[in-house]
Design an enzyme around this catalytic site. Structure first.
Site, PDB file in Angstrom:
ATOM      1  N   THR A 125      41.874  18.384  27.781  1.00 45.53           N
ATOM      2  CA  THR A 125      42.339  17.120  28.357  1.00 45.53           C
ATOM      3  C   THR A 125      43.057  17.354  29.687  1.00 45.53           C
ATOM      4  OG1 THR A 125      43.972  15.366  28.031  1.00 45.53           O
ATOM      5  CG2 THR A 125      44.363  17.386  26.835  1.00 45.53           C
ATOM      6  N   ASP A 126      43.062  16.330  30.532  1.00 46.82           N
ATOM      7  CA  ASP A 126      43.824  16.431  31.790  1.00 46.82           C
ATOM      8  C   ASP A 126      45.333  16.478  31.535  1.00 46.82           C
ATOM      9  OD1 ASP A 126      44.206  13.787  31.025  1.00 46.82           O
ATOM     10  OD2 ASP A 126      43.607  12.900  32.943  1.00 46.82           O
ATOM     11  N   GLU A 127      45.745  16.124  30.292  1.00 50.58           N
ATOM     12  CA  GLU A 127      47.192  16.119  30.012  1.00 50.58           C
ATOM     13  C   GLU A 127      47.799  17.514  30.078  1.00 50.58           C
ATOM     14  OE1 GLU A 127      48.815  13.657  27.003  1.00 50.58           O
ATOM     15  OE2 GLU A 127      47.296  12.106  27.271  1.00 50.58           O
ATOM     16  N   TYR A 153      51.599  17.055  21.905  1.00 52.06           N
ATOM     17  CA  TYR A 153      50.127  17.004  21.959  1.00 52.06           C
ATOM     18  C   TYR A 153      49.598  17.840  23.112  1.00 52.06           C
ATOM     19  CZ  TYR A 153      45.561  15.262  23.459  1.00 52.06           C
ATOM     20  OH  TYR A 153      44.256  15.195  23.895  1.00 52.06           O
ATOM     21  N   LYS A 157      47.295  21.334  23.161  1.00 54.26           N
ATOM     22  CA  LYS A 157      45.985  21.449  23.805  1.00 54.26           C
ATOM     23  C   LYS A 157      46.003  22.574  24.847  1.00 54.26           C
ATOM     24  CE  LYS A 157      42.809  19.096  23.342  1.00 54.26           C
ATOM     25  NZ  LYS A 157      41.654  19.196  22.382  1.00 54.26           N
TER      26      LYS A 157
HETATM   27  P1  NAD Z   1      40.101  11.123  17.677  1.00 57.45           P
HETATM   28  O1  NAD Z   1      41.505  11.202  17.208  1.00 57.45           O
HETATM   29  O2  NAD Z   1      39.443   9.786  17.802  1.00 57.45           O
HETATM   30  O3  NAD Z   1      39.176  11.993  16.708  1.00 57.45           O
HETATM   31  C1  NAD Z   1      39.542  13.254  16.245  1.00 57.45           C
HETATM   32  C2  NAD Z   1      38.583  13.645  15.129  1.00 57.45           C
HETATM   33  O4  NAD Z   1      38.941  14.970  14.701  1.00 57.45           O
HETATM   34  C3  NAD Z   1      38.672  12.744  13.894  1.00 57.45           C
HETATM   35  O5  NAD Z   1      37.383  12.428  13.421  1.00 57.45           O
HETATM   36  C4  NAD Z   1      39.432  13.591  12.872  1.00 57.45           C
HETATM   37  O6  NAD Z   1      39.085  13.311  11.529  1.00 57.45           O
HETATM   38  C5  NAD Z   1      38.999  14.994  13.286  1.00 57.45           C
HETATM   39  N1  NAD Z   1      39.955  16.028  12.873  1.00 57.45           N
HETATM   40  C6  NAD Z   1      41.307  16.017  13.052  1.00 57.45           C
HETATM   41  N2  NAD Z   1      41.843  17.124  12.517  1.00 57.45           N
HETATM   42  C7  NAD Z   1      40.816  17.857  12.005  1.00 57.45           C
HETATM   43  C8  NAD Z   1      40.737  19.110  11.346  1.00 57.45           C
HETATM   44  N3  NAD Z   1      41.831  19.828  11.084  1.00 57.45           N
HETATM   45  N4  NAD Z   1      39.519  19.573  10.984  1.00 57.45           N
HETATM   46  C9  NAD Z   1      38.390  18.845  11.236  1.00 57.45           C
HETATM   47  N5  NAD Z   1      38.415  17.645  11.834  1.00 57.45           N
HETATM   48  C10 NAD Z   1      39.614  17.161  12.233  1.00 57.45           C
HETATM   49  O7  NAD Z   1      40.066  11.918  19.052  1.00 57.45           O
HETATM   50  P2  NAD Z   1      39.229  11.628  20.378  1.00 57.45           P
HETATM   51  O8  NAD Z   1      39.934  10.657  21.198  1.00 57.45           O
HETATM   52  O9  NAD Z   1      37.814  11.423  20.006  1.00 57.45           O
HETATM   53  O10 NAD Z   1      39.365  13.057  21.092  1.00 57.45           O
HETATM   54  C11 NAD Z   1      38.443  14.092  20.844  1.00 57.45           C
HETATM   55  C12 NAD Z   1      38.817  15.303  21.666  1.00 57.45           C
HETATM   56  O11 NAD Z   1      38.802  14.970  23.048  1.00 57.45           O
HETATM   57  C13 NAD Z   1      40.218  15.833  21.379  1.00 57.45           C
HETATM   58  O12 NAD Z   1      40.160  17.230  21.402  1.00 57.45           O
HETATM   59  C14 NAD Z   1      41.052  15.293  22.525  1.00 57.45           C
HETATM   60  O13 NAD Z   1      42.117  16.160  22.800  1.00 57.45           O
HETATM   61  C15 NAD Z   1      40.048  15.289  23.652  1.00 57.45           C
HETATM   62  N6  NAD Z   1      40.243  14.281  24.708  1.00 57.45           N
HETATM   63  C16 NAD Z   1      40.414  12.965  24.401  1.00 57.45           C
HETATM   64  C17 NAD Z   1      40.514  12.027  25.421  1.00 57.45           C
HETATM   65  C18 NAD Z   1      40.668  10.555  25.143  1.00 57.45           C
HETATM   66  O14 NAD Z   1      40.863   9.768  26.065  1.00 57.45           O
HETATM   67  N7  NAD Z   1      40.586  10.104  23.892  1.00 57.45           N
HETATM   68  C19 NAD Z   1      40.452  12.445  26.758  1.00 57.45           C
HETATM   69  C20 NAD Z   1      40.298  13.804  27.037  1.00 57.45           C
HETATM   70  C21 NAD Z   1      40.175  14.703  26.004  1.00 57.45           C
HETATM   71  O1  DAU Z   2      44.294  11.741  29.521  1.00 59.04           O
HETATM   72  C1  DAU Z   2      43.598  12.090  28.382  1.00 59.04           C
HETATM   73  C2  DAU Z   2      44.355  11.655  27.155  1.00 59.04           C
HETATM   74  O2  DAU Z   2      44.271  10.238  27.090  1.00 59.04           O
HETATM   75  C3  DAU Z   2      43.831  12.290  25.882  1.00 59.04           C
HETATM   76  O3  DAU Z   2      44.029  13.672  25.947  1.00 59.04           O
HETATM   77  C4  DAU Z   2      44.530  11.712  24.650  1.00 59.04           C
HETATM   78  O4  DAU Z   2      43.952  12.231  23.470  1.00 59.04           O
HETATM   79  C5  DAU Z   2      44.373  10.208  24.673  1.00 59.04           C
HETATM   80  O5  DAU Z   2      45.051   9.630  23.575  1.00 59.04           O
HETATM   81  C6  DAU Z   2      44.890   9.631  25.979  1.00 59.04           C
HETATM   82  O6  DAU Z   2      46.320   9.794  26.073  1.00 59.04           O
HETATM   83  P1  DAU Z   2      47.286   8.629  26.640  1.00 59.04           P
HETATM   84  O7  DAU Z   2      48.640   8.842  26.125  1.00 59.04           O
HETATM   85  O8  DAU Z   2      47.088   8.470  28.102  1.00 59.04           O
HETATM   86  O9  DAU Z   2      46.567   7.355  25.929  1.00 59.04           O
HETATM   87  P2  DAU Z   2      47.167   6.074  25.179  1.00 59.04           P
HETATM   88  O10 DAU Z   2      46.014   5.150  24.941  1.00 59.04           O
HETATM   89  O11 DAU Z   2      48.024   6.435  24.029  1.00 59.04           O
HETATM   90  O12 DAU Z   2      48.099   5.426  26.285  1.00 59.04           O
HETATM   91  C7  DAU Z   2      47.587   5.070  27.560  1.00 59.04           C
HETATM   92  C8  DAU Z   2      48.744   4.538  28.382  1.00 59.04           C
HETATM   93  O13 DAU Z   2      49.170   3.280  27.823  1.00 59.04           O
HETATM   94  C9  DAU Z   2      49.970   5.431  28.370  1.00 59.04           C
HETATM   95  O14 DAU Z   2      50.589   5.381  29.639  1.00 59.04           O
HETATM   96  C10 DAU Z   2      50.879   4.791  27.321  1.00 59.04           C
HETATM   97  C11 DAU Z   2      50.548   3.320  27.426  1.00 59.04           C
HETATM   98  N1  DAU Z   2      50.660   2.548  26.165  1.00 59.04           N
HETATM   99  C12 DAU Z   2      50.038   3.021  25.058  1.00 59.04           C
HETATM  100  C13 DAU Z   2      50.122   2.336  23.863  1.00 59.04           C
HETATM  101  C14 DAU Z   2      49.448   2.863  22.621  1.00 59.04           C
HETATM  102  C15 DAU Z   2      51.355   1.335  26.151  1.00 59.04           C
HETATM  103  O15 DAU Z   2      51.899   0.888  27.169  1.00 59.04           O
HETATM  104  N2  DAU Z   2      51.434   0.650  24.959  1.00 59.04           N
HETATM  105  C16 DAU Z   2      50.859   1.103  23.818  1.00 59.04           C
HETATM  106  O16 DAU Z   2      50.990   0.433  22.759  1.00 59.04           O
END
Ligand code: NAD
Ligand code: DAU
Length: 339
Positions: A125-127, A153, A157
């Site tokens: 992730t970019d985080e 988190y 990562k």
């Molecule tokens: P998500 O939370 O929607 O899904 C995670 C999945 O992993 C779920 O199906 C869960 O059951 C499974 N899981 C969790 N723990 C596990 C374990 N111990 N063994 C096997 N399976 C397990 O997450 P997402 O948003 O789809 O993110 C997927 C990946 O992409 C993550 O690695 C996250 O860090 C990365 N990522 C997410 C975003 C975003 O915006 N959501 C952006 C950049 C990177």
């Molecule tokens: O940048 C990549 C990341 O993006 C991934 O690595 C993470 O897995 C993914 O969850 C996401 O992280 P963020 O923290 O950016 O996403 P989130 O949707 O939780 O929040 C987006 C922005 O909105 C953040 O600035 C917090 C804000 N927010 C979030 C929630 C849930 C609110 O203002 N209110 C809310 O209720």
């Protein structure tokens, strides 16, 4: 070609499975997922009908189960999406993040080495880069930006990324890493900003915006993340990191207002609540490397992607209504009541 997709019952992993089944109809895909609160088998209902797809319930931290699966299946490629992914949950309960995101990665890499997987891809992730200041719009995350994490988190990562790089250097392990910005699209769990705001707005419930809503995220339609990973696992250089993002920066409050407008709701639903601890201000990806090396470009503009996403949530109410009627209710109460 046989690919293991871990975490494929979650948001991005499931979208990747559908993308790959369509793009490479001759590939075999196996999904390993523990089905935590974030994993949902209903999401994979259509994939289950495809004979090239197989679902295995299991935990990536379970070394014996993982070894057994690798021994049976002989994967060519492993793509690790499995993770605890929600920043707010990591602030409440960090331990499971360290276990799954770091130790789970190690278990998968050990099995990949033992069973001579040709390519291991870590979905990061970019985080891991921390954040950028709001008053420097000229700055972007490049692959050389130092790791500088803010939440449990992002720290977990980043630790996993360092471990992947160490395995590459020490064991010549054939790994790549991608660091993507915020995704949005179908099957996004309703604890995250965009689906939460859609679900709450549809129910005329308050829209909880953290702080002043000025934090900026760089939004990418999930299919564009999938196409980038597809390119990396086939053509990316081993040992390299690739940033993925489409220059789609938006302040949270603007995203919320767009959703309100699309749904024909009132801005009076917006409720400013106590800020997230350690809240990152701005994420912004420089995708020059993946564009130059692999020719990747995002296909979906935010204006179109958000409309498609809202339509998907309107057309698929049972999927998310099911989720928010269960244990999610307890989570929501704990995180938002009196905030
Ligand atoms: P998500 O939370 O929607 O899904 C995670 C999945 O992993 C779920 O199906 C869960 O059951 C499974 N899981 C969790 N723990 C596990 C374990 N111990 N063994 C096997 N399976 C397990 O997450 P997402 O948003 O789809 O993110 C997927 C990946 O992409 C993550 O690695 C996250 O860090 C990365 N990522 C997410 C975003 C975003 O915006 N959501 C952006 C950049 C990177
Ligand atoms: O940048 C990549 C990341 O993006 C991934 O690595 C993470 O897995 C993914 O969850 C996401 O992280 P963020 O923290 O950016 O996403 P989130 O949707 O939780 O929040 C987006 C922005 O909105 C953040 O600035 C917090 C804000 N927010 C979030 C929630 C849930 C609110 O203002 N209110 C809310 O209720």
């Amino acid at each position: 070609m046989k690919i293991l997709v871990t975490g494929g019952a979650g948001f991005i992993g499931s979208n990747f499975i559908y993308y790959m089944l369509e793009k490479h109809p001759d590939y075999k895909l196996v999904c390993l997922d523990a089905l935590t609160y974030a994993g949902n088998l209903e999401t994979l209902e259509d994939a289950m009908k495809n004979e090239n797809f197989k679902f295995v319930k299991g935990d990536i931290t379970d070394r014996e189960a993982v070894r057994k699966l690798f021994g049976e299946e002989k994967f060519d490629i492993v793509v690790n999406f499995a993770a605890e992914s929600h920043v707010d949950r990591s602030i409440e309960t960090p331990e499971v993040f360290l276990k799954t995101n770091i130790l789970g990665t190690q278990v998968l890499m050990d099995a990949s080495r033992e069973f001579e997987v040709k390519r291991y891809h870590q979905v990061s992730t970019d985080e891991v880069y921390g954040d950028l200041p709001l008053d420097r719009p000229d700055l972007f995350f490049t692959e050389e930006t130092p790791i500088h994490t803010s939440s449990p988190y992002s720290a977990s990562k980043a630790a996993a990324d360092l471990l992947v790089s160490a395995y590459h250097r020490t064991y010549n392990f054939p790994a790549t890493i991608s660091r993507c910005s915020n995704n949005y699209g179908p099957f996004h769990f309703p604890e995250k900003l965009i689906p939460l705001m859609i679900a709450n707005a549809l129910a005329d419930k308050p829209l909880p915006v953290y702080g002043e809503g000025l934090n900026i995220r760089d939004w990418l339609y999930v299919e564009d993340h999938c196409s980038a990973i597809d390119l990396i696992i086939h053509n990316g250089r081993v040992g390299e990191v690739y940033n993925i993002g489409g220059h789609n920066e938006k302040a949270n409050i603007d995203v919320v207002k767009i959703i309100i407008k699309e749904l024909g709701k009132s801005e009076e639903l917006i409720t400013y609540v106590t800020d997230r601890k350690g809240h990152d201000m701005r994420y912004a990806i420089d995708p020059a490397k993946i564009h130059a090396e692999l020719g990747w470009l995002p296909a979906t503009k935010f204006d179109d992607g958000i409309k498609k996403t809202i339509k998907w949530y309107l057309d698929n109410k049972p999927w998310w209504e099911n989720i928010i009627s269960g244990e999610y209710k307890e989570y929501y109460k704990k995180m938002y009541d009196g905030r």
